[in-house]
Design an enzyme around this catalytic site. Structure first.
Site, PDB file in Angstrom:
ATOM      1  N   GLY A 529     -51.911 -14.112  33.888  1.00  0.00           N
ATOM      2  CA  GLY A 529     -50.774 -14.217  34.798  1.00  0.00           C
ATOM      3  C   GLY A 529     -49.477 -13.652  34.251  1.00  0.00           C
ATOM      4  O   GLY A 529     -48.829 -12.834  34.898  1.00  0.00           O
ATOM      5  N   GLU A 710     -54.297 -19.811  27.327  1.00  0.00           N
ATOM      6  CA  GLU A 710     -55.676 -20.243  27.076  1.00  0.00           C
ATOM      7  C   GLU A 710     -56.033 -20.098  25.602  1.00  0.00           C
ATOM      8  O   GLU A 710     -56.845 -20.861  25.071  1.00  0.00           O
ATOM      9  CB  GLU A 710     -56.634 -19.470  27.972  1.00  0.00           C
ATOM     10  CG  GLU A 710     -56.374 -19.783  29.445  1.00  0.00           C
ATOM     11  CD  GLU A 710     -57.442 -19.312  30.396  1.00  0.00           C
ATOM     12  OE1 GLU A 710     -58.117 -18.308  30.083  1.00  0.00           O
ATOM     13  OE2 GLU A 710     -57.604 -19.934  31.466  1.00  0.00           O
TER      14      GLU A 710
HETATM   15 MO1  MOS Z   1     -57.922 -20.583  34.364  1.00  0.00          MO
HETATM   16  S1  MOS Z   1     -59.502 -21.769  33.867  1.00  0.00           S
HETATM   17  O1  MOS Z   1     -58.639 -19.150  34.906  1.00  0.00           O
HETATM   18  O2  MOS Z   1     -56.936 -21.397  35.485  1.00  0.00           O
END
Ligand code: MOS
Length: 743
Positions: A529, A710
């Site tokens: 994002g 992540e």
């Molecule tokens: Mo992530 S698990 O692609 O929001």
């Protein structure tokens, strides 16, 4: 704008705003409770009706009949939606089981009815009067039992389920030192603060849903498809999201049922999935069984590395990609990975923060610790010795590649790989040299103290992302994109990007997100994002700069934007003067070309943890945590740090407490609320430190940035497991590491 050559010097590199630890521009709204969340949109709909979801009481079977007579007569009831009266529904591509059950039931707490009433309490009371007659059948709920029937899935994240390079079995058999261990990770729930919630309103055939969703365009498409109406008849609005972690990547029952309920009741309806329904009604991270085999010579160089993973999902579902990082993290000539998927009748398994790598590290990085111990080599040193600057295993199917006449494994380089720097920096800053390699040697009063570490790897995918920017005569710049902010700081880094590009102070930029009426962005997922969405804003701003320069009669190539002014060829004009009565608008998308195919784009890190284990009760306290991350340019060190400490906290949960307990007879998650599903609280979390290496990656995006949200969870749980072993000498291979496993 196509991004297919490495980024050169651009206005972002000025780093006047980008790269600065700016406060969140939406911080005040959030801390004052005035940010509008889906269930609280009193500003757009004043008197909505309330929907209450009835979840299936069986895990598998069919509904013989649903008796609605009593519930319909209950006070305040306006409508009751079931599969029988909802009309024909389509099936979206992204959810595996239908969001409204009937007559077949695919999993426990799958929605079977929505009761709509004047008040929430009336809807809840009437829901208890819905009589569902079920015909249950036996299902498969136990991964360990279903393991032998598991088969290779079509792919894991588009890559081959199985890879094989060299002669793994031969090399492993003949190796001097080896580890062969099996690890298990349990089903986990996203357990985000804001439940899935939607307010739906129809105006004729036009539907608007104010909802909580990470991916606006996906949600719009899926809702339209399920309702069987054109996409342009659905508007999806999701400007604020109280956490998602992957649980809100897809359309869920709240949005569909609110839309159906509003249609049936003839007025706006809002639905929040009740907390006790969420764990079984929505998705979860699937449990895994993982076997890791690593062999090395006495010098610590890996000769053979193998990782096999088993997980389960509903028929037609997907596998956890736990082997992913093992293809890319460490060198080693002979290698194999294999993924197997079993059919289970538990609720739908799907993405949760760093899907694949989060679970994969929990096995691989403990196996590396076990290998280090056997070799008598320091765990940091072992990882450094096995660094590789090219990808050892591309993850592609050997046959598929052979057909195209190219080598099966091309060993492409990483665009940036500062893994060793992460390890060295972390070791130094954490005081790693003080660790006693001999376990259970350090005791302070009743506490056994141990240090542990783990490496961290996570891919850095990019996605097409569009944005629109508008300059008005007061010099205010408005950015519109359907990007979401799931608590990550998207608003702020997007404002910083636009401010940097146009030479404006942050206060002159307004950001509007999360509306399907805005240009389609990358959305919030897969840690793509931040880099993708800001790159889309960058592209739109490049266009706006050109439009401004032309408007002011300046050469776009040499125009400089700073302090609210534009300067070129000896002329200096206020930026605002480029906007006349009509605002000046530009729109563009960033499209990523071949760079991420030529080079592997990934993020790296290292986690260091100190734990104390009570010598009598085996209670584990995490005392210190340090993460070192190499993830390209850090757009905002404050919001990025928040992402990493949040992810580290989630890693503590995965290590020590998080587990959906499966009732293997009846097929459901027993602890389906926040009383039974434990997540860390402040008292569980010590001082956390995060160091970002000063890395810039021009291959990744024009922002030269990657994701970090992540990466932060990958390896944390293994580092804790390794620290517990160092403290106690007990090696636990089944998560979570609860005290019963240590005694
Ligand atoms: Mo992530 S698990 O692609 O929001």
């Amino acid at each position: 704008m196509k991004f297919d050559t490495p980024a050169t010097l651009n206005p972002i590199d000025q780093l006047k705003t980008i790269g600065q630890p700016m406060n969140r521009i939406d911080g005040l709204l959030k801390t004052t409770g005035t940010a509008p969340y889906a269930y609280e949109r009193h500003d757009v709909v004043q008197h909505p009706a309330y929907g209450y979801v009835v979840g299936s009481a069986i895990a598998k079977g069919r509904i013989r009949s649903i008796g609605l007579a009593q519930a319909s007569r209950a006070p305040g009831v306006l409508a009751i939606v079931t599969a029988q009266n909802a009309g024909k529904l389509g099936q979206g591509k992204m959810n595996t089981a239908p969001l409204l059950a009937g007559p077949q039931v695919a999993h426990y707490h799958q929605a079977v009815a929505l009761v709509v009433a004047e008040t929430f309490e009336q809807a809840r009371a009437a829901a208890q009067l819905v009589r569902v007659d079920y015909e249950p059948v036996a299902g498969a709920y136990d991964l360990a039992k279903a393991k032998d029937s598991a088969v290779p899935p079509d792919s894991i994240n588009g890559d081959a389920p199985d890879t094989a390079i060299g002669d793994f079995e031969g090399a492993f058999a003949s190796a001097a030192v080896k580890v062969d261990a099996t690890y298990t990770t349990p089903d986990q729930s996203h357990a985000m603060m804001e439940p899935h919630a939607t307010l739906a309103a129809w105006k004729g055939d036009q539907l608007t849903v104010w909802t909580s969703n990470q991916m606006i365009a996906w949600g719009q498409g899926e809702l339209a498809k399920t309702l069987g109406i054109p996409k342009d008849k659905v508007r999806l609005v999701s400007p604020f999201i109280g956490g998602g972690f992957g649980g809100k990547l897809f359309l869920r029952a709240d949005a569909l049922l609110a839309a159906l309920g509003a249609r049936a009741a003839g007025r706006p309806v809002k639905v929040a999935l009740q907390r006790p329904l969420m764990a079984n009604n929505t998705t979860h991270r699937p449990a895994t069984i993982q076997r890791v085999r690593i062999a090395a010579g006495q010098d610590g160089r890996i000769t053979a590395i193998g990782h096999e993973s088993w997980s389960g999902d509903q028929p037609g579902g997907s596998a956890d990609g736990a082997v992913d990082q093992t293809r890319r993290m460490y060198a080693g000539t002979h290698r194999m990975t294999a993924t197997r998927l079993a059919v289970l009748d538990l609720p739908e398994a799907n993405a949760m923060r760093a899907p694949g790598e989060a679970t994969g590290h929990m096995a691989l990085e403990v196996a590396m610790d076990e290998l280090a111990e056997k070799l008598g080599i320091d765990p940091v040193e072992l990882r450094i010795r096995n660094d590789t600057q090219v990808v050892p295993d591309s993850g592609k199917k050997p046959q598929a590649k052979a057909k195209e006449g190219t080598p099966a494994q091309e060993h492409k380089p990483f665009s940036r790989r500062e893994f060793v720097q992460c390890l060295r920096t972390g070791a130094e800053r954490f005081g790693w040299s003080q660790r006693n390699p001999q376990p259970a040697q350090r005791r302070e009063g009743r506490w056994l103290i141990g240090l542990g570490m783990a490496g961290a790897y996570r891919g850095a995918p990019v996605m097409k992302s569009a944005a629109r920017v508008r300059l008005d005569r007061r010099g205010m710049l408005t950015v519109e994109t359907d990007m979401t902010d799931i608590g990550t700081g998207s608003y702020t880094i997007i404002a910083q990007t636009a401010a940097e590009m146009l030479g404006l102070p942050l206060q002159q930029v307004r950001v509007r997100l999360g509306d399907s009426g805005f240009p389609v962005s990358a959305g919030s997922g897969g840690q793509w994002g931040a880099a993708s969405a800001t790159s889309g804003v960058y592209a739109a701003c490049v266009k706006l700069r050109e439009a401004v320069a032309r408007k002011l009669g300046m050469d776009p190539a040499t125009a400089e934007f700073s302090d609210g002014h534009v300067q070129a060829g000896g002329k200096r004009r206020a930026l605002a003067s480029a906007a006349g009565d009509a605002d000046l608008t530009a729109e563009d998308a960033i499209e990523f070309g071949v760079l991420d195919k030529k080079m592997q784009q990934s993020t790296f890190g290292a986690h260091f943890v100190e734990v104390a284990v009570d010598a009598f009760t085996a209670e584990v306290r995490v005392c210190r945590m340090l993460a070192v991350c190499a993830a390209g340019r850090i757009l905002n060190p404050k919001t990025a740090r928040s992402q990493v400490i949040g992810a580290m906290t989630m890693g503590v949960g995965a290590a020590l407490m998080e587990e959906l307990a499966v009732d293997t007879r009846l097929g459901y998650f027993v602890n389906h609320d926040l009383a039974g599903y434990e997540v860390p609280v402040h008292a569980d979390i010590p001082h956390q430190e995060v160091i970002f290496l000063d890395e810039v990656d021009p291959m990744a995006s024009p922002m030269k940035a990657k994701g970090v949200g992540e990466l932060g969870i990958c390896g944390v749980s293994a580092a804790i497991a390794n620290a517990i072993h160092n403290a106690t000498g007990v090696r636990v291979r089944d998560y979570p590491i609860t005290l019963d496993k240590l005694l």
